[in-house]
Design a protein around this motif. Structure first.
Motif, PDB file in Angstrom:
ATOM      1  N   ASP A   1       8.758 -26.231  69.046  1.00 50.05           N
ATOM      2  CA  ASP A   1       9.482 -27.100  68.120  1.00 50.05           C
ATOM      3  C   ASP A   1       8.472 -27.650  67.112  1.00 50.05           C
ATOM      4  O   ASP A   1       7.736 -28.578  67.412  1.00 50.05           O
TER       5      ASP A   1
ATOM      6  N   GLN B   1       1.324 -27.569  68.150  1.00 45.28           N
ATOM      7  CA  GLN B   1       2.628 -28.243  68.242  1.00 45.28           C
ATOM      8  C   GLN B   1       2.444 -29.705  68.636  1.00 45.28           C
ATOM      9  O   GLN B   1       3.095 -30.603  68.095  1.00 45.28           O
ATOM     10  N   LYS B   2       1.525 -29.945  69.582  1.00 43.14           N
ATOM     11  CA  LYS B   2       1.279 -31.304  70.067  1.00 43.14           C
ATOM     12  C   LYS B   2       0.753 -32.188  68.939  1.00 43.14           C
ATOM     13  O   LYS B   2       1.205 -33.309  68.731  1.00 43.14           O
TER      14      LYS B   2
ATOM     15  N   THR C   1       6.604 -36.041  61.851  1.00 44.32           N
ATOM     16  CA  THR C   1       7.171 -37.369  62.080  1.00 44.32           C
ATOM     17  C   THR C   1       8.291 -37.732  61.115  1.00 44.32           C
ATOM     18  O   THR C   1       9.028 -38.674  61.336  1.00 44.32           O
TER      19      THR C   1
ATOM     20  N   THR D   1       3.404 -33.299  66.177  1.00 44.98           N
ATOM     21  CA  THR D   1       4.398 -34.353  66.468  1.00 44.98           C
ATOM     22  C   THR D   1       3.960 -35.705  65.916  1.00 44.98           C
ATOM     23  O   THR D   1       4.775 -36.579  65.690  1.00 44.98           O
ATOM     24  N   LYS D   2       2.642 -35.890  65.694  1.00 50.51           N
ATOM     25  CA  LYS D   2       2.136 -37.181  65.199  1.00 50.51           C
ATOM     26  C   LYS D   2       1.781 -37.123  63.711  1.00 50.51           C
ATOM     27  O   LYS D   2       1.246 -38.071  63.159  1.00 50.51           O
TER      28      LYS D   2
ATOM     29  N   LYS E   1       7.878 -29.747  64.573  1.00 50.95           N
ATOM     30  CA  LYS E   1       8.424 -30.857  63.816  1.00 50.95           C
ATOM     31  C   LYS E   1       7.411 -31.990  63.722  1.00 50.95           C
ATOM     32  O   LYS E   1       6.770 -32.349  64.696  1.00 50.95           O
TER      33      LYS E   1
END
Length: 431
Positions: A173, A70-71, A177, A74-75, A175
């Motif tokens: 979450d 997940q981390k 970028t 995000t990028k 997601k």
């Protein structure tokens, strides 16, 4: 928590260094020895990573690696998913705001769970936009307790945490970028040939492709963007991405137990167990992904390395160990009578029963299908007029009826295609 609730349970937090089955003794990495009367090995399985030691290749096996994923997401602008099992299927649907290139070695998606017909039914959902309400789960949910993450010390950095369980992406979450919902491209019938880091790729002078804009226009456009990692597939296509998710299945985690012990090991690498979850060595049992069921199974049950099945095996192994200690006999648990798995893919409820893909039935079987696009897909597998398995996708309300028809082996020849006639309430008819 368990220690507080049950004073008869002693919990030792340490890895296993060695098992000495002759002495009934376990050596742990903290230097201690533990003598046992009976032992159950429940060490699960390890992910088959397509490439060890590459910082851009992530395996998703346990709750910790899911959070790391997940981390990273995000990028990310584009990721590549390799594999065609349950985790890959869930990921491609759940990820938003990030281009996904999904490479599978089969013709159709999810071939461990579905035939090509069901795959086609689901694929149309994958390409559609996604903002619909999530379906409610009507079963017990399994999530980890919200404990504060301890700093991963060097000692436990390589250890796997608890297995993901069926609700692993709830509360994550997923997601990227970008501002769009879904953007997925599937490359079928291919595997990873080579992985290049940015500099290696530059030196190789090869060309990578942009994200394919539509499925029909096969125009090949070279990618101008520079990516941290590149993947060359066996179909000769090369794509750049931010990172790669390796979701190519698992192998039984038997390593620390095999040395010096003469276990019977199955072809798939699991410890062979009999119908009381007993391995080939005295007083040693095994349950879950580490073991391979080596008894004569019911004609409508098969082992799959699934969270739900591991849980049933653990429960049954405990029962067998307790009975053996008390000198009592115990019957085979009912959960091994019929294979049954309930899950959710692409926001559809999915129920798999018995020999749902006609596994092991040869050519001697027939299929009855009913499909309503975007709503439901029903497949019944029959042999000699008797139901042997079923796939139910969507809110069909047929799972209990089909479960009973498989278990009681009633002859359904007289009904033919009418068995799935939408105008006949077969649930009521067979009640």
């Amino acid at each position: 928590m368990l220690g507080n609730r049950f004073p008869n349970i002693k919990i030792i937090e340490s890895g296993v260094k060695q098992l000495n089955s002759k002495e009934h003794c376990i050596l742990t990495e903290d230097g201690n020895q533990h003598i046992y009367k009976k032992l159950c090995l429940c060490a699960g399985a390890k992910p088959k990573l397509i490439c060890e030691g590459n910082p851009y290749v992530l395996g998703i096996r346990d709750t910790d690696s899911a959070q790391e994923f997940q981390k990273q997401l995000t990028k990310a602008k584009r990721i590549m998913i390799i594999g065609n099992g349950g985790i890959a299927l869930e990921l491609v649907y759940e990820i938003e705001g990030c281009e996904v290139i999904w490479a599978i070695k089969d013709k159709a998606i999810g071939n461990t769970f579905f035939d090509a017909g069901a795959a086609e039914f689901l694929t149309s959902k994958l390409i559609a936009e996604k903002p619909e309400a999530k379906i409610a789960q009507k079963r017990t949910r399994y999530t980890t307790e919200g404990r504060k993450k301890e700093a991963q010390t060097k000692a436990n950095a390589g250890n796997t945490g608890s297995a993901l369980g069926p609700d692993w992406h709830e509360g994550l979450d997923l997601k990227g970028t970008k501002e769009f919902s879904h953007k997925i491209h599937i490359e079928t019938m291919c595997e990873v040939k080579k992985i290049y880091l940015q500099e290696e790729f530059r030196i190789s002078k090869k060309k990578s492709l942009t994200f394919p804009r539509d499925h029909h226009n096969q125009l090949v456009i070279a990618d101008k963007e520079i990516w941290p990692v590149y993947v060359e597939l066996t179909n000769e296509k090369i794509y750049g991405c931010d990172f790669i998710v390796s979701a190519t299945g698992v192998t039984p985690n038997t390593e620390p137990f095999l040395c010096g012990n003469n276990f019977d090991v199955a072809k798939d690498g699991g410890l062979k167990v009999d119908d009381h979850m007993h391995t080939s060595l005295p007083d040693i049992y095994a349950a879950g992904d580490i073991c391979t069921a080596s008894w004569q199974p019911s004609p409508v049950w098969q082992q799959m390395r699934l969270w739900t099945q591991a849980r049933q095996m653990g429960w049954y192994a405990a029962k067998c160990m307790a009975a053996a200690s008390a000198g009592e006999s115990t019957d085979m648990d009912f959960s091994f009578e019929l294979f049954a798995h309930v899950t959710k893919f692409f926001n559809y409820k999915v129920v798999l029963l018995g020999k749902y893909n006609a596994q092991g039935l040869g050519l001697d079987h027939e299929l009855i299908l009913r499909c309503t696009k975007g709503q439901e897909y029903i497949k019944a597998v029959l042999q000699n007029g008797r139901m042997m398995g079923a796939v139910l996708i969507g809110e069909t309300d047929l799972e209990e009826t089909f479960e009973n028809l498989i278990l009681n082996q009633m002859n359904l020849s007289a009904y033919g295609e009418d068995l799935l006639d939408p105008n006949i309430d077969i649930e009521d008819y067979f009640d």
